[in-house]
Structures are given as structure tokens and as C-alpha cells.
Write a protein that holds these residues in place. Structure first.
Motif, mmCIF file in Angstrom:
data_model
loop_
_atom_site.group_PDB
_atom_site.id
_atom_site.type_symbol
_atom_site.label_atom_id
_atom_site.label_comp_id
_atom_site.label_asym_id
_atom_site.label_seq_id
_atom_site.Cartn_x
_atom_site.Cartn_y
_atom_site.Cartn_z
ATOM 1 N N TYR A 115 0.827 -1.208 0.000
ATOM 2 C CA TYR A 115 0.000 0.000 0.000
ATOM 3 C C TYR A 115 0.862 1.260 0.000
ATOM 4 N N GLY A 116 1.971 1.229 -0.760
ATOM 5 C CA GLY A 116 2.824 2.400 -0.881
ATOM 6 C C GLY A 116 3.863 2.544 0.200
ATOM 7 N N ILE A 117 3.880 1.645 1.200
ATOM 8 C CA ILE A 117 4.862 1.717 2.295
ATOM 9 C C ILE A 117 6.041 0.802 1.955
ATOM 10 N N GLU A 118 7.237 1.362 2.014
ATOM 11 C CA GLU A 118 8.412 0.603 1.610
ATOM 12 C C GLU A 118 8.880 -0.391 2.673
ATOM 13 N N LEU A 119 8.562 -0.129 3.927
ATOM 14 C CA LEU A 119 9.039 -1.014 4.988
ATOM 15 C C LEU A 119 8.017 -1.084 6.109
ATOM 16 N N VAL A 120 7.805 -2.278 6.633
ATOM 17 C CA VAL A 120 6.929 -2.468 7.783
ATOM 18 C C VAL A 120 7.598 -3.465 8.723
ATOM 19 N N LEU A 121 7.435 -3.267 10.020
ATOM 20 C CA LEU A 121 8.041 -4.141 11.018
ATOM 21 C C LEU A 121 6.986 -5.106 11.553
ATOM 22 N N LEU A 122 7.299 -6.391 11.515
ATOM 23 C CA LEU A 122 6.351 -7.441 11.890
ATOM 24 C C LEU A 122 6.854 -8.183 13.128
ATOM 25 N N GLY A 123 6.107 -8.087 14.225
ATOM 26 C CA GLY A 123 6.491 -8.750 15.466
ATOM 27 C C GLY A 123 5.559 -9.905 15.788
ATOM 28 N N ARG A 124 6.103 -10.942 16.466
ATOM 29 C CA ARG A 124 5.299 -12.108 16.833
ATOM 30 C C ARG A 124 5.535 -12.436 18.299
ATOM 31 N N GLU A 125 4.435 -12.702 19.021
ATOM 32 C CA GLU A 125 4.518 -13.104 20.418
ATOM 33 C C GLU A 125 3.808 -14.441 20.596
ATOM 34 N N ASP A 126 4.454 -15.381 21.294
ATOM 35 C CA ASP A 126 3.883 -16.705 21.549
ATOM 36 C C ASP A 126 3.374 -16.785 22.980
ATOM 37 N N GLN A 127 2.189 -17.351 23.158
ATOM 38 C CA GLN A 127 1.606 -17.513 24.487
ATOM 39 C C GLN A 127 1.086 -18.939 24.658
ATOM 40 N N ASP A 128 1.573 -19.631 25.702
ATOM 41 C CA ASP A 128 1.021 -20.951 26.001
ATOM 42 C C ASP A 128 0.010 -20.869 27.140
ATOM 43 N N HIS A 129 -0.084 -19.683 27.783
ATOM 44 C CA HIS A 129 -1.108 -19.423 28.792
ATOM 45 C C HIS A 129 -1.819 -18.113 28.442
ATOM 46 N N ILE A 130 -3.030 -17.977 28.930
ATOM 47 C CA ILE A 130 -3.769 -16.729 28.728
ATOM 48 C C ILE A 130 -3.094 -15.630 29.543
ATOM 49 N N HIS A 131 -2.859 -14.502 28.919
ATOM 50 C CA HIS A 131 -2.250 -13.358 29.609
ATOM 51 C C HIS A 131 -3.298 -12.249 29.690
ATOM 52 N N TYR A 132 -3.716 -11.939 30.913
ATOM 53 C CA TYR A 132 -4.815 -10.999 31.090
ATOM 54 C C TYR A 132 -4.387 -9.528 30.977
ATOM 55 N N ALA A 133 -3.129 -9.309 30.659
ATOM 56 C CA ALA A 133 -2.667 -7.944 30.390
ATOM 57 C C ALA A 133 -2.008 -7.867 29.016
#
Length: 326
Positions: free
Chosen positions: A80-98
Motif C-alpha cells: 500500500y505504498g509503504i516501503e518497509l513495515v516491522l512485523l512482530g510475533r509473540e507466543d503464548q502458552d497461557h492466557i495473559h490478562y494484560a
């Protein structure tokens, strides 16, 4: 003598799996673009997962260190016209309420890192307006957008918040004036992702089978074995699945190829039975604690000591059984 059975740390095995650009790109394409192949694996570059910054007030400063599970830069061609975007990933094996607040912190750290790097260019006021110099940022400067995806591998349906507003005690009338922060959440146990990478497809299909609350452990075991035999599931997928699901894995069986899933799911059944016994012990400790008038802090400490579990696990047991004991 080499151990036959080894435990795979979920965070390590998942980072290793998603570090593969083909896996990573396919996951983000499924979540962001309904499977359309917008992000190419060859366009991804690994970035430092740690973002350190200093939060400053007039009379106060605090250092902040946020370490993501993984983050990659996508560049070369445009989205969409943006040359660079940063992609982050977080893994959760338990529910995190925050989780919304946690992801907000990760994203802030990434933006702050960009800001600090950009500000270093402006050591003097030359070529800057007064406001730009004070801001350490030109009016025309722009940062790269950050997208963070949370993947949840737990057995229970996610019942935690998916936005900052859900964490706040806020009347409806004030909601429009309080900034919200939403999370992108994928539940491995149940999703409608349009995946194309065969290893990703196998991985999420195995999670859907193993974490199906309507199937007994034995039924899930049989279905997973059948699935792996029919699809000739890759070793890396089996290892990732076993690690994320906290299953001890028999490497001898895995390397032979025959009977691999039988071996793994035998362990899953045993762990399921052990977990049931632990829940029973936890319930007894909690009920006894309340009978003797112990504080919640004392009960949590007893749970951790008696069952050799983490504070988070102890808190989950307390949340589950406390109301039944009062």
C-alpha cells in the motif's frame, strides 16, 4: 548414555520454527491479507528483538527493556505504498490478562527505538525550526509502522482481553475519549487461517486436533497419528508441535519415522493424566488453606512449594478453585 526422552522448551522451539521466513511470511499473509501472497519470504530480514529505551519525565527517568519473541523487517517492495513495515510475533502458552498492555509496551519500545535513532541526526539546530529542534524530529520525519501478532497455543479458549478498553473500568460515556489498543490474536486450537505453507497447515491442524475440547485424549491421539501418517508430516513440525504443547518427545522413535506419533501421544495421554492428579492436589491445598484461614499469598506459596509449579500456574489454580472453597 544419551537420554532417550527430552523436553523441548516451548519458547525455544517456537522461535526456531517461526524464524524460518517461509513459515513467518505465510502466517502473516494469512492473518493480514486472508492468504493473499503479499509478503514474500525473500523480503524479510531479522531484527534485534530487544528494544531498550529511557522513559523521561521532568523529574523522573526510568529505563525500559522489552524483548520480543521475534521481529522482522519487510522491505524491497511496497505494501500500500509503504516501503518497509516491522512485523512482530509473540507466543503464548497461557492466557495473559494484560496482553494488550504488554503488546503496547513492545510496540512503544520499537517506535521509541526508531525515534532515538532518528534523533541522533539532530545534534545542532542547523536547518531546524525551534519546535523541530526541541522535538528532535522534523515535521516531515516518519517512522515505520509496527504490526504485532500474538499466537496462543493453550488448551482453554482465550478469555482474556483483546483490547486495552477491556482492561479498564471505564463507563461507556468516556470510551470515545480514552485511547484504545487492540491486539491481533490467533488461537492455534481453532482458527480459519488461509495458510499455503504445508508445514504451517500441518502444524495448525495438529493443534486443532490435540486441543479440541470435544475429543478425549485417546481420540485426539488416534486422529493426530492418522493425520501425520496420511500427510507424511515433517519432523520439524512434529518437534514444534511437541514443544509448544509441552510434550516430552522420544527422539529414537522420531528419527526412525515409524511409530513417531504413537510415542509422542502416549506421552500426551500420560501428561494429561498427571495434570488431572495435580489439579486434584491443588484443589485440596486450596480448600485446606481456606479452612485454616490462610491468606491467598500463603496459599499461593504452598501451591508452588507442594506442586513445584510457577506462580502463574498457582494463581490459575487459585482462580479456578477459590470460589468453590469460600
Amino acid at each position: 548414555m544419551t537420554k532417550k526422552t527430552q523436553y523441548l522448551k516451548p519458547d525455544t522451539i517456537l522461535k526456531n520454527y517461526w524464524n524460518d521466513n517461509e513459515h513467518f511470511a505465510d502466517l502473516f499473509n494469512a492473518v493480514l491479507f486472508d492468504g493473499k501472497q503479499v509478503i514474500k519470504a525473500t523480503e524479510l530480514t531479522d531484527l534485534n528483538t530487544e528494544s531498550s529505551s529511557v522513559l523521561e519525565h521532568k523529574n523522573y527517568a526510568e529505563s525500559i527493556v522489552a524483548s520480543r519473541d521475534s521481529i522482522k523487517a519487510r522491505k524491497k517492495s511496497t505494501i500500500y505504498g509503504i516501503e518497509l513495515v516491522l512485523l512482530g510475533r509473540e507466543d503464548q502458552d497461557h492466557i495473559h490478562y494484560a496482553m494488550p498492555m504488554r503488546n503496547m509496551g513492545y510496540d512503544y519500545g520499537t517506535y521509541k527505538k526508531q525515534y532515538d535513532s532518528n534523533a541522533k541526526k539532530y545534534k545542532t539546530s542547523e536547518g531546524l525550526s525551534e519546535d523541530e529542534y526541541l522535538s528532535k524530529m522534523k515535521k516531515s520525519d516518519r517512522f515505520y509502522p509496527v504490526i504485532t501478532l500474538t499466537v496462543y497455543y493453550g488448551e482453554k479458549p482465550w478469555d482474556g482481553p483483546t483490547s486495552l478498553h477491556e482492561m479498564l473500568d471505564i463507563p461507556k460515556e468516556l470510551e470515545p475519549f480514552v485511547n484504545d489498543y487492540k491486539i491481533l490474536l490467533v488461537e492455534a486450537r481453532r482458527n480459519n487461517l488461509m495458510l499455503h505453507n504445508l508445514e504451517n497447515i500441518d502444524l495448525f491442524n495438529l493443534f486443532e486436533i490435540a486441543l479440541n475440547e470435544h475429543l478425549s485424549k485417546n481420540m485426539a491421539r488416534q486422529k493426530a497419528i492418522q493425520y501425520c501418517e496420511e500427510h507424511n508430516t515433517d519432523k520439524s513440525v512434529i518437534m514444534t508441535f511437541a514443544g509448544a504443547a509441552n510434550i516430552h518427545i522420544d527422539y529414537n522413535a522420531l528419527n526412525k519415522g515409524d511409530g513417531t506419533m504413537y510415542s509422542i501421544f502416549e506421552d500426551l495421554v500420560k501428561e494429561g493424566e498427571a495434570k488431572g492428579e495435580t489439579r486434584g492436589e491443588a484443589k485440596g491445598i486450596i480448600e485446606t488453606g481456606f479452612d485454616f484461614g490462610l491468606s491467598t499469598e500463603d496459599i499461593l506459596e504452598r501451591l508452588q512449594q507442594k506442586l513445584n509449579i510457577s506462580l502463574q500456574q498457582a494463581q490459575e489454580y487459585l482462580n479456578t478453585f477459590a470460589k468453590q472453597s469460600i
